[in-house]
Design a protein around this motif. Structure first.
Motif, PDB file in Angstrom:
ATOM      1  N   VAL A 359       0.856  -1.199   0.000  1.00 29.27           N
ATOM      2  CA  VAL A 359       0.000   0.000   0.000  1.00 29.27           C
ATOM      3  C   VAL A 359       0.892   1.249   0.000  1.00 29.27           C
ATOM      4  O   VAL A 359       0.679   2.183  -0.790  1.00 29.27           O
ATOM      5  CB  VAL A 359      -0.955   0.011   1.222  1.00 29.27           C
ATOM      6  N   ALA A 360       1.928   1.246   0.850  1.00 28.26           N
ATOM      7  CA  ALA A 360       2.845   2.401   0.915  1.00 28.26           C
ATOM      8  C   ALA A 360       3.496   2.633  -0.452  1.00 28.26           C
ATOM      9  O   ALA A 360       3.563   3.766  -0.940  1.00 28.26           O
ATOM     10  CB  ALA A 360       3.906   2.156   1.989  1.00 28.26           C
ATOM     11  N   GLU A 361       3.938   1.562  -1.054  1.00 29.47           N
ATOM     12  CA  GLU A 361       4.589   1.632  -2.369  1.00 29.47           C
ATOM     13  C   GLU A 361       3.655   2.274  -3.408  1.00 29.47           C
ATOM     14  O   GLU A 361       4.045   3.164  -4.149  1.00 29.47           O
ATOM     15  CB  GLU A 361       4.844   0.193  -2.800  1.00 29.47           C
ATOM     16  N   LEU A 362       2.395   1.812  -3.420  1.00 23.81           N
ATOM     17  CA  LEU A 362       1.427   2.303  -4.412  1.00 23.81           C
ATOM     18  C   LEU A 362       1.130   3.784  -4.205  1.00 23.81           C
ATOM     19  O   LEU A 362       1.030   4.550  -5.162  1.00 23.81           O
ATOM     20  CB  LEU A 362       0.127   1.489  -4.318  1.00 23.81           C
ATOM     21  N   LEU A 363       1.006   4.206  -2.931  1.00 23.79           N
ATOM     22  CA  LEU A 363       0.706   5.618  -2.643  1.00 23.79           C
ATOM     23  C   LEU A 363       1.867   6.500  -3.096  1.00 23.79           C
ATOM     24  O   LEU A 363       1.667   7.558  -3.702  1.00 23.79           O
ATOM     25  CB  LEU A 363       0.432   5.809  -1.147  1.00 23.79           C
ATOM     26  N   ILE A 364       3.081   6.051  -2.819  1.00 25.39           N
ATOM     27  CA  ILE A 364       4.265   6.831  -3.200  1.00 25.39           C
ATOM     28  C   ILE A 364       4.384   6.888  -4.719  1.00 25.39           C
ATOM     29  O   ILE A 364       4.674   7.943  -5.300  1.00 25.39           O
ATOM     30  CB  ILE A 364       5.528   6.254  -2.513  1.00 25.39           C
ATOM     31  N   GLU A 365       4.079   5.775  -5.368  1.00 23.38           N
ATOM     32  CA  GLU A 365       4.116   5.759  -6.845  1.00 23.38           C
ATOM     33  C   GLU A 365       3.079   6.714  -7.429  1.00 23.38           C
ATOM     34  O   GLU A 365       3.247   7.231  -8.532  1.00 23.38           O
ATOM     35  CB  GLU A 365       3.858   4.339  -7.365  1.00 23.38           C
ATOM     36  N   ASP A 366       1.993   6.954  -6.675  1.00 22.10           N
ATOM     37  CA  ASP A 366       0.964   7.892  -7.144  1.00 22.10           C
ATOM     38  C   ASP A 366       1.333   9.344  -6.849  1.00 22.10           C
ATOM     39  O   ASP A 366       0.524  10.243  -7.066  1.00 22.10           O
ATOM     40  CB  ASP A 366      -0.390   7.559  -6.484  1.00 22.10           C
ATOM     41  N   GLY A 367       2.511   9.571  -6.298  1.00 20.81           N
ATOM     42  CA  GLY A 367       2.985  10.939  -6.087  1.00 20.81           C
ATOM     43  C   GLY A 367       2.726  11.479  -4.694  1.00 20.81           C
ATOM     44  O   GLY A 367       2.964  12.657  -4.430  1.00 20.81           O
ATOM     45  N   ILE A 368       2.208  10.655  -3.781  1.00 18.02           N
ATOM     46  CA  ILE A 368       1.970  11.130  -2.413  1.00 18.02           C
ATOM     47  C   ILE A 368       3.306  11.073  -1.655  1.00 18.02           C
ATOM     48  O   ILE A 368       3.878   9.996  -1.484  1.00 18.02           O
ATOM     49  CB  ILE A 368       0.886  10.286  -1.695  1.00 18.02           C
ATOM     50  N   LYS A 369       3.778  12.240  -1.246  1.00 23.44           N
ATOM     51  CA  LYS A 369       5.119  12.284  -0.645  1.00 23.44           C
ATOM     52  C   LYS A 369       5.089  12.007   0.854  1.00 23.44           C
ATOM     53  O   LYS A 369       6.046  11.488   1.412  1.00 23.44           O
ATOM     54  CB  LYS A 369       5.763  13.641  -0.904  1.00 23.44           C
ATOM     55  N   ASN A 370       3.987  12.382   1.476  1.00 22.42           N
ATOM     56  CA  ASN A 370       3.924  12.270   2.937  1.00 22.42           C
ATOM     57  C   ASN A 370       3.240  10.994   3.399  1.00 22.42           C
ATOM     58  O   ASN A 370       2.125  11.020   3.925  1.00 22.42           O
ATOM     59  CB  ASN A 370       3.179  13.471   3.508  1.00 22.42           C
ATOM     60  N   VAL A 371       3.919   9.882   3.185  1.00 22.04           N
ATOM     61  CA  VAL A 371       3.388   8.621   3.702  1.00 22.04           C
ATOM     62  C   VAL A 371       4.228   8.254   4.923  1.00 22.04           C
ATOM     63  O   VAL A 371       5.438   8.041   4.812  1.00 22.04           O
ATOM     64  CB  VAL A 371       3.441   7.493   2.647  1.00 22.04           C
ATOM     65  N   HIS A 372       3.601   8.238   6.084  1.00 20.19           N
ATOM     66  CA  HIS A 372       4.287   7.871   7.323  1.00 20.19           C
ATOM     67  C   HIS A 372       3.766   6.519   7.789  1.00 20.19           C
ATOM     68  O   HIS A 372       2.728   6.050   7.324  1.00 20.19           O
ATOM     69  CB  HIS A 372       3.999   8.886   8.440  1.00 20.19           C
ATOM     70  N   TYR A 373       4.467   5.924   8.755  1.00 19.07           N
ATOM     71  CA  TYR A 373       3.939   4.694   9.339  1.00 19.07           C
ATOM     72  C   TYR A 373       4.191   4.698  10.836  1.00 19.07           C
ATOM     73  O   TYR A 373       5.053   5.435  11.334  1.00 19.07           O
ATOM     74  CB  TYR A 373       4.574   3.452   8.689  1.00 19.07           C
ATOM     75  N   PHE A 374       3.428   3.871  11.524  1.00 17.42           N
ATOM     76  CA  PHE A 374       3.722   3.622  12.936  1.00 17.42           C
ATOM     77  C   PHE A 374       3.552   2.134  13.189  1.00 17.42           C
ATOM     78  O   PHE A 374       2.504   1.560  12.865  1.00 17.42           O
ATOM     79  CB  PHE A 374       2.800   4.429  13.863  1.00 17.42           C
TER      80      PHE A 374
END
Ligand SMILES: NC(=O)c1ccc[n+]([C@@H]2O[C@H](COP(=O)([O-])OP(=O)(O)OC[C@H]3O[C@@H](n4cnc5c(N)ncnc54)[C@H](O)[C@@H]3O)[C@@H](O)[C@H]2O)c1
Length: 450
Positions: A359-374
């Motif tokens: 999911v993180a990979e797909l969001l970043i590939e869509d141009g979303i820069k601010n993907v954080h995790y906890f």
């Protein structure tokens, strides 16, 4: 005339197993191999662990455990105090072992074909030291035929005969990381030897540490039954994942549906939807079988379709997240997303093939820069070579700073009430918000229909 040996190697090994003077070797000290090695050592049996990872061997030599399910004190005791377990990168030490377990990874290639190179390497290293009376047990999950068509020929090439000089069996692993009820000791294991003597010896050594050992007629039956276990899960999870998507369209809560169906006391077993499947088993194993099936002109349509549905789930979750962003006055690229839980399932520290990672990979590939995790279990996460931002503790302020919070893995210690209270929108892919959902309008549940 050359004298042939009249020693009954099986009887000698059987005696060594019975009087506990047997030396056990374990190749591959990961999630499967280390608990097995520690179990033998805890039963007072001299055990030699072999791994290609110098870091793991170094850690063990200093008495340090790295497997979450294992008790640190037990690992330290068997290594440093009892001195029953030693670790090495030197395969020559296999010559001392009467029984050798192979517990190496069985990944797939980028094209999702089986990669049994670690098994083949282990067999080659074993062949170098093979001596009469040794029993080799393959535990890595693999397709039917691996033991007899890939491992046995390597060992037979030494000139020794399987079933009389040396012994060979397949015995799959059933460990369920994070499961406190079913452990190495009380989970039954299946054993299939190349010959009846191989089976008898493999049953005997396993009986020393495992309560119930189930013999089957061949290694291929044992190999196939392991794949059946995992594909059974894959297919049933795919079924509920498909139904979850349908339920989203028709506004029916799939979780309630599964709960209701579970009241049937026979003929039904609950499986739950989620953001996809992960780990080293359920995602990979269907591909091992479909690859093998192609060799005999058979197409495993049903199994492949299940894998396809499960692997589409991270894409489905991505679309859920992007829809929630679209509902807010914010551009996709500027959205701030927090993924809660990166491990592939709750309360474990295993990131392998985790759907949250996808999911993180797909969001970043869509141009979303601010993907954080906890994730308290996963100290660092890299996506496309870059570390994902994270914090050590999950505070209300931190949660409030995101546009969308996604529960990707429902770790038990997440404060769900705090998370939901402070989030603009929570996408719950695990039904973690079940207890508080009615009092909150900001929760979007997978399989309920927004
Ligand atoms: N993890 C599970 O829950 C689980 C459950 C059942 C079955 N299995 C199966 O067991 C096997 C091992 O899985 P795992 O989870 O323990 O993997 P793992 O990656 O945790 O451990 C494998 C270990 O083998 C070592 N290794 C790799 N190649 C080697 C080689 N040639 N020689 C010696 N050591 C080598 C690695 O360094 C690693 O320490 C796989 O086939 C897997 O499908 C795993």
């Amino acid at each position: 005339m050359k004298k042939t040996s009249s020693v009954n190697h099986a009887a000698v090994l059987e005696q060594r197993i019975a009087d506990r003077t047997v030396v056990v070797g374990v190749i591959g000290l990961g999630y499967v191999g280390l608990p097995l090695a520690v179990e033998f050592a805890s039963h007072g049996i001299r055990t030699i662990g072999i791994d290609v990872s110098a870091d793991k061997v170094k850690s063990l030599r200093s008495g340090k455990n790295y497997i979450q399910d294992l008790d640190d004190a037990v690992v330290e005791r068997v290594i440093r105090k009892d001195k029953k377990l030693t670790a090495t990168t030197d395969f020559a030490e296999l010559s001392e072992c009467d029984v050798i377990y192979i517990c190496v990874p069985t990944p797939f290639t980028p094209n999702k074909d089986p990669d049994i190179s670690h098994i083949v390497d282990s067999a080659r290293e074993t062949a170098k030291v093979l001596r009469n009376g040794q029993l080799i047990i393959l535990k890595s999950t693999t397709f039917p035929g691996t033991t007899t068509k890939y491992v046995q020929p390597i060992l037979d090439a030494t000139g020794k005969r399987c079933g009389t000089d040396y012994f060979l069996a397949f015995s799959p692993e059933r460990i369920d990381p994070g499961n406190k009820t079913w452990t190495t000791k009380n989970t039954p294991v299946v054993v299939g030897g190349v010959t009846p003597t191989c089976t008898r010896l493999a049953v005997a050594i396993n009986k020393g540490i495992i309560t119930t050992v189930v013999p089957v007629s061949s290694p291929s039956v044992a190999e196939m039954e392991k794949l059946l276990e995992n594909i059974f899960r894959s297919v049933n999870i795919a079924l509920v994942n498909e139904l979850a998507q349908l339920c989203d369209r028709i506004g029916v809560n799939i979780w309630e549906v599964v709960e209701a169906a579970s009241t049937k006391p026979f003929g039904f077993m609950p499986f739950y939807p989620g953001p996809g499947i992960g780990g080293h088993c359920i995602l990979i194993d269907p591909y091992y079988l479909s690859w093998m099936a192609r060799e005999v002109d058979f197409v495993t349509n049903f199994i492949t379709l299940a894998a396809e549905v499960n692997e589409s789930m991270p894409f489905y979750v991505r679309s859920m997240i992007e829809r929630e962003i679209a509902r807010q006055p914010i551009a996709l690229a500027k959205a701030k997303i927090l993924l809660l839980g990166m491990a592939f399932k709750k309360d474990v520290d295993d990131l392998r093939h985790s759907p949250a990672l996808k999911v993180a990979e797909l969001l970043i590939e869509d141009g979303i820069k601010n993907v954080h995790y906890f994730d308290p279990y996963i100290p660092t996460v890299e996506v496309h070579g870059k570390k994902l931002a994270s914090k050590k503790t999950l505070t209300a302020d931190y949660v409030r700073s995101f546009d969308v919070v996604v529960i990707t893995t429902d770790h038990s210690d997440f404060d769900i009430a705090m998370i939901c209270k402070n989030s603009k929108v929570v996408i719950d892919t695990r039904n973690a918000t079940k207890k508080i959902r009615t009092s909150r309008k900001n929760i979007v549940l997978l399989g309920e229909g927004a």
